[in-house]
Design an enzyme around this catalytic site. Structure first.
Site, PDB file in Angstrom:
ATOM      1  N   SER A 263      -9.951  17.221 -32.030  1.00  0.00           N
ATOM      2  CA  SER A 263     -10.966  16.313 -31.445  1.00  0.00           C
ATOM      3  C   SER A 263     -10.362  15.218 -30.571  1.00  0.00           C
ATOM      4  O   SER A 263     -10.923  14.348 -29.868  1.00  0.00           O
ATOM      5  CB  SER A 263     -11.612  15.452 -32.573  1.00  0.00           C
ATOM      6  N   HIS A 264      -8.940  14.723 -30.658  1.00  0.00           N
ATOM      7  CA  HIS A 264      -7.958  13.906 -29.890  1.00  0.00           C
ATOM      8  C   HIS A 264      -6.942  14.516 -29.142  1.00  0.00           C
ATOM      9  O   HIS A 264      -6.090  13.656 -28.618  1.00  0.00           O
ATOM     10  CB  HIS A 264      -7.793  12.634 -30.755  1.00  0.00           C
TER      11      HIS A 264
ATOM     12  N   ASP B 234     -15.002  14.872 -33.943  1.00  0.00           N
ATOM     13  CA  ASP B 234     -15.110  16.220 -35.068  1.00  0.00           C
ATOM     14  C   ASP B 234     -16.631  16.218 -35.127  1.00  0.00           C
ATOM     15  O   ASP B 234     -16.919  17.539 -34.950  1.00  0.00           O
ATOM     16  CB  ASP B 234     -14.485  15.818 -36.223  1.00  0.00           C
TER      17      ASP B 234
HETATM   18  P1  NDP Z   1      -8.201  13.140 -40.686  1.00  0.00           P
HETATM   19  O1  NDP Z   1      -9.249  12.974 -42.099  1.00  0.00           O
HETATM   20  O2  NDP Z   1      -8.039  14.356 -40.008  1.00  0.00           O
HETATM   21  O3  NDP Z   1      -6.725  12.793 -41.160  1.00  0.00           O
HETATM   22  C1  NDP Z   1      -6.473  11.471 -41.746  1.00  0.00           C
HETATM   23  C2  NDP Z   1      -5.093  11.197 -42.144  1.00  0.00           C
HETATM   24  O4  NDP Z   1      -4.903  11.824 -43.513  1.00  0.00           O
HETATM   25  C3  NDP Z   1      -4.219  12.092 -41.246  1.00  0.00           C
HETATM   26  O5  NDP Z   1      -2.839  11.273 -41.062  1.00  0.00           O
HETATM   27  C4  NDP Z   1      -3.886  13.225 -42.073  1.00  0.00           C
HETATM   28  O6  NDP Z   1      -2.648  13.828 -41.716  1.00  0.00           O
HETATM   29  C5  NDP Z   1      -3.941  12.862 -43.311  1.00  0.00           C
HETATM   30  N1  NDP Z   1      -4.375  13.754 -44.172  1.00  0.00           N
HETATM   31  C6  NDP Z   1      -5.209  14.793 -44.220  1.00  0.00           C
HETATM   32  N2  NDP Z   1      -5.496  15.404 -45.268  1.00  0.00           N
HETATM   33  C7  NDP Z   1      -4.387  15.130 -46.152  1.00  0.00           C
HETATM   34  C8  NDP Z   1      -4.081  15.546 -47.573  1.00  0.00           C
HETATM   35  N3  NDP Z   1      -4.510  16.563 -48.223  1.00  0.00           N
HETATM   36  N4  NDP Z   1      -2.848  14.872 -48.136  1.00  0.00           N
HETATM   37  C9  NDP Z   1      -2.459  13.784 -47.516  1.00  0.00           C
HETATM   38  N5  NDP Z   1      -2.760  13.443 -46.158  1.00  0.00           N
HETATM   39  C10 NDP Z   1      -3.720  14.002 -45.634  1.00  0.00           C
HETATM   40  O7  NDP Z   1      -8.282  11.930 -39.785  1.00  0.00           O
HETATM   41  P2  NDP Z   1     -10.057  11.672 -39.112  1.00  0.00           P
HETATM   42  O8  NDP Z   1     -10.676  12.685 -38.605  1.00  0.00           O
HETATM   43  O9  NDP Z   1     -10.481  10.448 -39.708  1.00  0.00           O
HETATM   44  O10 NDP Z   1      -9.378  10.870 -37.780  1.00  0.00           O
HETATM   45  C11 NDP Z   1      -9.072  11.549 -36.487  1.00  0.00           C
HETATM   46  C12 NDP Z   1      -8.503  10.893 -35.542  1.00  0.00           C
HETATM   47  O11 NDP Z   1      -9.429  10.313 -34.908  1.00  0.00           O
HETATM   48  C13 NDP Z   1      -7.297   9.863 -35.777  1.00  0.00           C
HETATM   49  O12 NDP Z   1      -6.244  10.090 -35.128  1.00  0.00           O
HETATM   50  C14 NDP Z   1      -8.035   8.440 -35.454  1.00  0.00           C
HETATM   51  O13 NDP Z   1      -7.314   7.869 -34.619  1.00  0.00           O
HETATM   52  C15 NDP Z   1      -9.332   9.064 -34.120  1.00  0.00           C
HETATM   53  N6  NDP Z   1     -10.115   8.116 -34.267  1.00  0.00           N
HETATM   54  C16 NDP Z   1     -10.203   7.192 -32.988  1.00  0.00           C
HETATM   55  C17 NDP Z   1     -11.128   6.319 -33.039  1.00  0.00           C
HETATM   56  C18 NDP Z   1     -11.194   5.318 -31.994  1.00  0.00           C
HETATM   57  O14 NDP Z   1     -12.015   4.464 -31.737  1.00  0.00           O
HETATM   58  N7  NDP Z   1     -10.341   5.548 -30.864  1.00  0.00           N
HETATM   59  C19 NDP Z   1     -12.326   6.296 -33.895  1.00  0.00           C
HETATM   60  C20 NDP Z   1     -12.318   7.189 -34.967  1.00  0.00           C
HETATM   61  C21 NDP Z   1     -11.294   8.094 -34.973  1.00  0.00           C
HETATM   62  P3  NDP Z   1      -2.477  15.298 -40.816  1.00  0.00           P
HETATM   63  O15 NDP Z   1      -3.139  14.822 -39.674  1.00  0.00           O
HETATM   64  O16 NDP Z   1      -1.168  15.454 -40.959  1.00  0.00           O
HETATM   65  O17 NDP Z   1      -3.555  16.219 -41.416  1.00  0.00           O
HETATM   66  O1  PYC Z   2     -13.522  10.154 -32.866  1.00  0.00           O
HETATM   67  O2  PYC Z   2     -14.715   8.348 -33.674  1.00  0.00           O
HETATM   68  C1  PYC Z   2     -14.040   9.041 -32.785  1.00  0.00           C
HETATM   69  C2  PYC Z   2     -13.685   8.120 -31.714  1.00  0.00           C
HETATM   70  C3  PYC Z   2     -14.165   7.227 -31.062  1.00  0.00           C
HETATM   71  C4  PYC Z   2     -13.626   6.881 -29.949  1.00  0.00           C
HETATM   72  C5  PYC Z   2     -12.407   7.858 -29.952  1.00  0.00           C
HETATM   73  N1  PYC Z   2     -12.590   8.496 -30.626  1.00  0.00           N
END
Ligand code: NDP
Ligand code: PYC
Length: 351
Positions: free
Chosen positions: A54-55, A195
């Protein structure tokens, strides 16, 4: 291994250098200046390399759409101001955030080493990226890091049903001995917007408890959630963390919150516009021991976590990174073709 020998119909494989060139050329073809194109390429290729679909390269579609609807300044030159030893401010001037971060990073590191703690305040940036590449750039310097940013108001607070909060990621990193730091990076919504979009494109259901429809009723349909509201993770706890992000990376740094970002968007569906707060901490200064001694203390904790069968966050990503380095970086063919078409449609040939 040669990337050309590994193509399949559903995935194409690239070396990191090939994919960086592709992403950079795409950004240039979309009209961005070279410094922005390079900074964006680094972030999206890192995401693809680490299997963050997703990123990763998918974000180039967001970048292109944001440009198309006129919600970003293509040639913005971030302006750096150092206030005292430990507040570093970068005005992104409505440009994309990766270049603003890169401009502020050296002063942030310097400030943390001088004062123990330093803050990088990025204002007026257009934000589409994951936060862990920034965190890793700081842990590489032997510092701990925390990053927060709002997004668009897509998420209802716990107990409510009106989109009010952003997906508001929180990312943290600690420099471990060896190549891989301890890093977590997660949205405070139950699912990241990126996602949700991927589910919507693939016409697949969301996991339960990610959102409600326009009537406030639970649904796993990503389209209905987009018309209703996403939910925070962990109920009222995620809701409070998301609110903290709104304040720390909004009011505290004199910038927009997710509601204001969505207001400014005015239905364009562009990447959010707001600020970001990144804190760096020097363990040696704050702990009063050597970095190695303090790392040993943290290693004891990590060992106890891993010893019982739990995994550390980012381990999946690091395994994907090693696979990508060995086999090439996999890119879904359909996504690759969509990205090529982005620039072809503008009359430029990026290949
Ligand atoms: P995830 O839920 O996929 O993962 C969150 C974190 O938890 C990761 O570091 C992941 O490591 C870890 N993790 C996942 N499963 C486990 C487990 N079973 N045990 C231990 N650790 C675990 O992330 P999100 O979907 O919430 O977010 C994805 C991305 O979206 C992020 O990089 C975030 O910065 C980005 N984002 C950006 C936004 C923006 O405004 N710019 C807004 C929202 C999100 P691993 O990757 O190794 O699985
Ligand atoms: O996945 O929520 C998200 C997000 C917002 C801005 C960049 N990623």
């Amino acid at each position: 291994m040669s990337s050309a020998s590994q193509q399949s119909s559903s995935q194409r494989y690239f070396s990191e250098a090939e994919l960086l060139a592709f992403a950079q050329q795409t950004c240039l073809g979309l009209g961005l200046t070279l410094p922005h194109a390079q900074a964006i390429a680094r972030v999206v290729v890192a995401g693809q390399r680490d299997d963050c679909q997703s990123h990763g390269l998918y974000r180039l579609l967001t970048v292109a759409h944001t440009i198309q609807v006129g919600k970003v300044v293509l040639d913005a030159v971030p302006e750096l101001t150092v206030q005292g030893a430990s507040t570093i401010r970068v005005d992104a001037k409505f440009g994309f955030s990766p270049l603003a971060f890169e401009r502020g990073l050296p002063e942030l590191v310097k400030g943390a080493r001088q004062a123990g703690v330093a803050a990088l305040v990025i204002n007026r940036c257009v934000h589409f990226s994951a936060l862990w590449p920034e965190i890793e750039a700081i842990t590489e310097q032997g510092l701990a890091a925390l990053a927060l940013t709002p997004s668009h108001a897509w998420v209802a607070p716990a107990g409510g049903k009106r989109p009010t909060l952003g997906t508001n990621p929180i990312a943290f990193g600690w420099p471990r001995p060896g190549p891989f730091p301890y890093v977590f990076d997660f949205a405070t919504s139950a699912i990241a917007r990126g996602d949700l979009e991927l589910h919507s494109r693939a016409q697949t259901s969301l996991p339960p408890n990610c959102g409600v429809d326009a009537n406030g009723l639970p649904t796993t349909d990503p389209v209905k959630v987009a018309q209703g509201a996403m939910l925070t993770f962990g109920g009222y706890k995620g809701s409070a963390l998301a609110t903290m992000v709104e304040i720390m990376a909004g009011a505290l740094i004199g910038d927009w919150n997710s509601l204001q970002s969505l207001d400014y968007d005015n239905g364009a569906n562009a990447a959010p516009t707001h600020g970001e707060l990144i804190l760096a901490f020097d363990p040696a200064r704050l702990g009063g021991k050597t970095l190695a001694e303090q790392q040993e203390m943290a290693e004891g904790l990590f060992a106890t976590i891993v010893d019982q069968g739990a995994r550390l966050p980012s381990e999946r990503r690091y395994a994907a990174r090693l696979r990508s380095q060995q086999d090439g970086i996999a890119v879904p063919t359909t996504l690759y073709e969509e990205i090529v078409a982005l620039v072809d449609q503008r009359g430029a040939n990026i290949l």
